[in-house]
Design an enzyme around this catalytic site. Structure first.
Site, PDB file in Angstrom:
ATOM      1  CB  CYS A   8      -1.063  -0.176   1.060  1.00  0.00           C
ATOM      2  SG  CYS A   8      -0.214   0.245   2.788  1.00  0.00           S
ATOM      3  CB  CYS A  80      -4.499   1.721  -1.251  1.00  0.00           C
ATOM      4  SG  CYS A  80      -2.622   2.250  -1.500  1.00  0.00           S
ATOM      5  CB  CYS A  87       3.330  -0.002  -7.361  1.00  0.00           C
ATOM      6  SG  CYS A  87       4.436  -1.379  -6.743  1.00  0.00           S
TER       7      CYS A  87
END
Length: 140
Positions: A8, A80, A87
């Site tokens: 996350c 999330c 990412c």
């Protein structure tokens, strides 16, 4: 042994809860890790709400995804939307990438009761997801 990464934004709340439940539900089926694309420290509300359900995450640490470079992942689970969208590339030859956005209870403002209810709702949703993941993915 399979390697599971829960990811996350800050590795302080939702990924920590998922990490706790994945460890709770699986029995030496996988190595569970959690990380963030940033590190925000362990959220006390997450620790407290998990303790209410008998899962102790108080010794977890907030880790950056780069700390796990070189691990061959079987699963990468983003919890999330922000982490999924931002990412960094995580190279993996075999990782199955899963995504489930959970609401962020640390962003809720209101009375103590409203905040507690937000943490509880997110915890319960994560618990159900992790239970199903272990049953469907790790125990097959």
């Amino acid at each position: 042994m399979k390697n599971v990464l829960v990811l996350c934004t800050g590795n302080s709340c939702r990924s920590q809860m998922a990490h706790g439940y994945l460890n709770h539900f699986q029995n030496n089926l996988a190595n569970i890790y959690s990380a963030g694309i940033e590190t925000h420290g362990l959220n006390p509300g997450a620790v407290a709400i998990m303790k209410e359900d008998g899962v102790d995450i108080s010794q977890h640490t907030s880790n950056h995804v780069d700390e796990y470079e070189g691990i061959e992942w079987d699963y990468i689970i983003t919890v999330c939307d922000h982490a999924k969208e931002h990412c960094p590339y995580i190279p993996s030859k075999k990782a199955r990438r899963l995504h489930q956005n959970f609401s962020d209870p640390s962003k809720v403002h209101g009375s103590e009761k409203e905040i507690h209810e937000a943490f509880e709702a997110t915890r319960d949703a994560i618990k159900e997801y992790c239970h199903d993941f272990v049953k469907e993915e790790l125990m097959d």
